[in-house]
Design a protein around this motif. Sequence first.
Motif, PDB file in Angstrom:
ATOM      1  N   TYR A 237      28.719  37.471  35.232  1.00 33.88           N
ATOM      2  CA  TYR A 237      29.759  38.265  35.883  1.00 33.88           C
ATOM      3  C   TYR A 237      30.926  37.350  36.224  1.00 33.88           C
ATOM      4  CZ  TYR A 237      26.539  42.199  36.630  1.00 33.88           C
ATOM      5  OH  TYR A 237      25.671  43.256  36.459  1.00 33.88           O
ATOM      6  N   GLY A 238      32.123  37.866  36.042  1.00 34.60           N
ATOM      7  CA  GLY A 238      33.299  37.086  36.388  1.00 34.60           C
ATOM      8  C   GLY A 238      34.545  37.947  36.385  1.00 34.60           C
ATOM      9  N   PHE A 239      35.656  37.325  36.714  1.00 40.74           N
ATOM     10  CA  PHE A 239      36.919  38.050  36.858  1.00 40.74           C
ATOM     11  C   PHE A 239      37.910  37.603  35.791  1.00 40.74           C
ATOM     12  CE2 PHE A 239      34.947  37.943  41.057  1.00 40.74           C
ATOM     13  CZ  PHE A 239      34.951  39.294  41.387  1.00 40.74           C
TER      14      PHE A 239
ATOM     15  N   ASN B 132      45.260  44.725  32.374  1.00 43.46           N
ATOM     16  CA  ASN B 132      46.496  45.477  32.626  1.00 43.46           C
ATOM     17  C   ASN B 132      47.287  44.904  33.800  1.00 43.46           C
ATOM     18  OD1 ASN B 132      45.877  47.254  30.499  1.00 43.46           O
ATOM     19  ND2 ASN B 132      44.757  48.654  31.867  1.00 43.46           N
ATOM     20  N   GLY B 133      47.311  43.586  33.880  1.00 42.58           N
ATOM     21  CA  GLY B 133      48.117  42.933  34.915  1.00 42.58           C
ATOM     22  C   GLY B 133      47.444  42.765  36.253  1.00 42.58           C
ATOM     23  N   ARG B 134      46.193  43.227  36.372  1.00 44.55           N
ATOM     24  CA  ARG B 134      45.453  43.058  37.621  1.00 44.55           C
ATOM     25  C   ARG B 134      44.081  42.482  37.326  1.00 44.55           C
ATOM     26  NH1 ARG B 134      48.583  47.606  38.568  1.00 44.55           N
ATOM     27  NH2 ARG B 134      49.890  47.438  40.436  1.00 44.55           N
ATOM     28  N   GLN B 135      43.515  41.851  38.333  1.00 43.50           N
ATOM     29  CA  GLN B 135      42.202  41.248  38.168  1.00 43.50           C
ATOM     30  C   GLN B 135      41.127  42.324  38.166  1.00 43.50           C
ATOM     31  OE1 GLN B 135      41.073  37.297  40.044  1.00 43.50           O
ATOM     32  NE2 GLN B 135      39.904  38.712  41.331  1.00 43.50           N
ATOM     33  N   ALA B 136      40.172  42.198  37.251  1.00 45.78           N
ATOM     34  CA  ALA B 136      39.073  43.139  37.136  1.00 45.78           C
ATOM     35  C   ALA B 136      37.769  42.377  36.982  1.00 45.78           C
ATOM     36  CB  ALA B 136      39.294  44.076  35.945  1.00 45.78           C
ATOM     37  N   LEU B 137      36.660  43.065  37.210  1.00 44.73           N
ATOM     38  CA  LEU B 137      35.337  42.467  37.056  1.00 44.73           C
ATOM     39  C   LEU B 137      34.787  42.799  35.675  1.00 44.73           C
ATOM     40  CD1 LEU B 137      32.891  40.970  38.347  1.00 44.73           C
ATOM     41  CD2 LEU B 137      32.036  43.237  39.024  1.00 44.73           C
TER      42      LEU B 137
END
Length: 658
Positions: A273-275, A279-284
């Motif tokens: 799991y990581g970030f 679309n310009g934002r951080q997601a998991l």
Amino acid sequence: MQISKRMLLASAVLLAAVPARADDQVAALFGAREQVRQVAISPDGERLLAVQAIKGSGTVASVITISTGDTKPVLVSKGGDEQLRYCEWALNDRLVCTVSVINRGTTDLHGFSRMLALDADGQNMQMLTSQMRSRAFGQSQYGGEIVDWNDGEGGDRVLMTRVATGEYQAGSILSRSESGLGVDAVDTRTLKRKLVEPPRDGVVDYISDGRGTVRMMVTQRETKDGYAADTLDILYRKPGSRSWDRFGTYVNEAGRGRGFYPVAVDPNLNVAYGFDDHNGRQALFSVSLDGNMTRKLIATHDQVDVDGLMRIGRDNRVIGTSYATDKRYSEFFDPELGALRTALGKALPGNPSVSFVDTNADESKIVMWVGSDVDPGGYYLYDKKTKQLAEILKKRPQLDPGQLARVKAVSYKSRDGVDIPAYLTLPAGSDGKDLPAIVMPHGGPGSRDEWGFDWLPQYYAMRGYAVLQPNFRGSTGYGSQWFQKNGFQSWPVAIGDVNDGAKWLVSSGIAAPGKVAGVGWSYGGYAVLQSGVTEPGLFKAIVAIAPVTDLELLREESRNFSNFRLTDAFIGRGDHVVSGSPARNVEKISVPVMLVHGDYDQNVSVEQSRRMEGRLRGAGKKVEYLEFKGLDHQLDDDVARTRMLADSDKLLRAALGL
């Protein structure tokens, strides 16, 4: 299940003495530090470990027997330059704790951490950090950390990192055969060590699967002149393999990461799991560790970064993720815990936030933290078998939630028409009109404010001020476009947003005209000082706690450390360095300034405030300066915080004509 009230009463006794004057009494109530820093439960679920503040700046770790409430202090730190940072249960009768010490060299402060192991009764204390050999080249400041509470062999050992610095051989020849960061399996009773991962130069992180197997390794590149570079290389192992395969790279670009960075391995799903950006934002995301590198989007949000990974238990298993909009929200992967969290949130009064903190080995008992904007929070113990919920300790038992101020999410328009999210705290019982007001930008700048209890704005609200906490552009949590280049390189935008918050307070009728001040800590202190430069007189007084005041000085202070090139890139080069340094533009500041700093601050050197004070005085400006000996960036001391609050309130009242 029984938890004695004895610990609660003991906490209250440890508070600093309350002065006689009413205004100083309020300062003492809020200046007192959180009375409990951490609570952990033993693997068998029979005892708790509580790390608490004691009078002044000290800390004590105590073991509590759940069935009787009996409490035994086992480890004490004096505070100041010596801190007890963290404690955890290694076994049912053995603890592991991390302590830190700050030493002052000829020109710099040097922090050292060391890990200790001790029995649950405080006896048989031993140094868990590996001893440096007599011929070691240099001395490690880093005492190691636990990467897994299991050794994978069913024994009593833990996996912990170890720094090797190489050794001198004959004469002055240096052997580099063993240098860098490695992993050992360590018996916390006998201190016998077994090599798990040999030390490797450049390694900065290892990630285990919670079952005693190291699955991922992160290395950091070096620049040509030997400093740490902004690029990290990530490697991984397939199940059952000892070979390292390439996973990918992660680049830190002036404070904003680019690429997937792993934070946990799930051995059941065989994924990391990581970030990463979406679309310009951080997601998991998850990425499979079977060789196929199958990538899956787990959680995303169209307004904010998904930035939290919830883990629990002895194996640190992943149970969900979280993000913050107006409040912090959680998405559980574990349906049982998700249902429990929902039920407890409804059952407890005041619709509080509930977080799972720790569990025993079979997860039949759960330690939780519960709090809200008007509740500083406390720790509870939930027994799944009996379905009983018992309060353990409150963080700030001296504060009455009924007298605290509600925190509301708001937004206001910037000068270029952008909606700036913020939090507004109004004095309890006020009508919210024509108040003295404070704009309080957060630190960082790579950070953001969130909904909940915060002792600093709550103190000023108790004293009658409206407090606005803006998440200005340059804050994290809202995507790469919001982050800009960061709060230093893009300071005109960030400070403009802060200033527009002050103007909104007046235009909306919340603040009385001419009665707005700026108060900030760290980058927040920089922001309110820089506001005094860019729009003199907008704030009628400025309180800057541990502030950055000179960007070039900030750069140079890191030159002798491995992160110099990263700091250099974060600050950047150009005209913004001079125009964005309050200490270089003091002639433009026209209002009273208070500076507060600890002389053992390793985050922002005390020289930043000393330089600012000297230049303000030299320019004939009104300035007060509080310097606290032996304290770090957090000013983690009851007496120091109490004085800071009382003195700043006095300055603000005089400047605002209250």
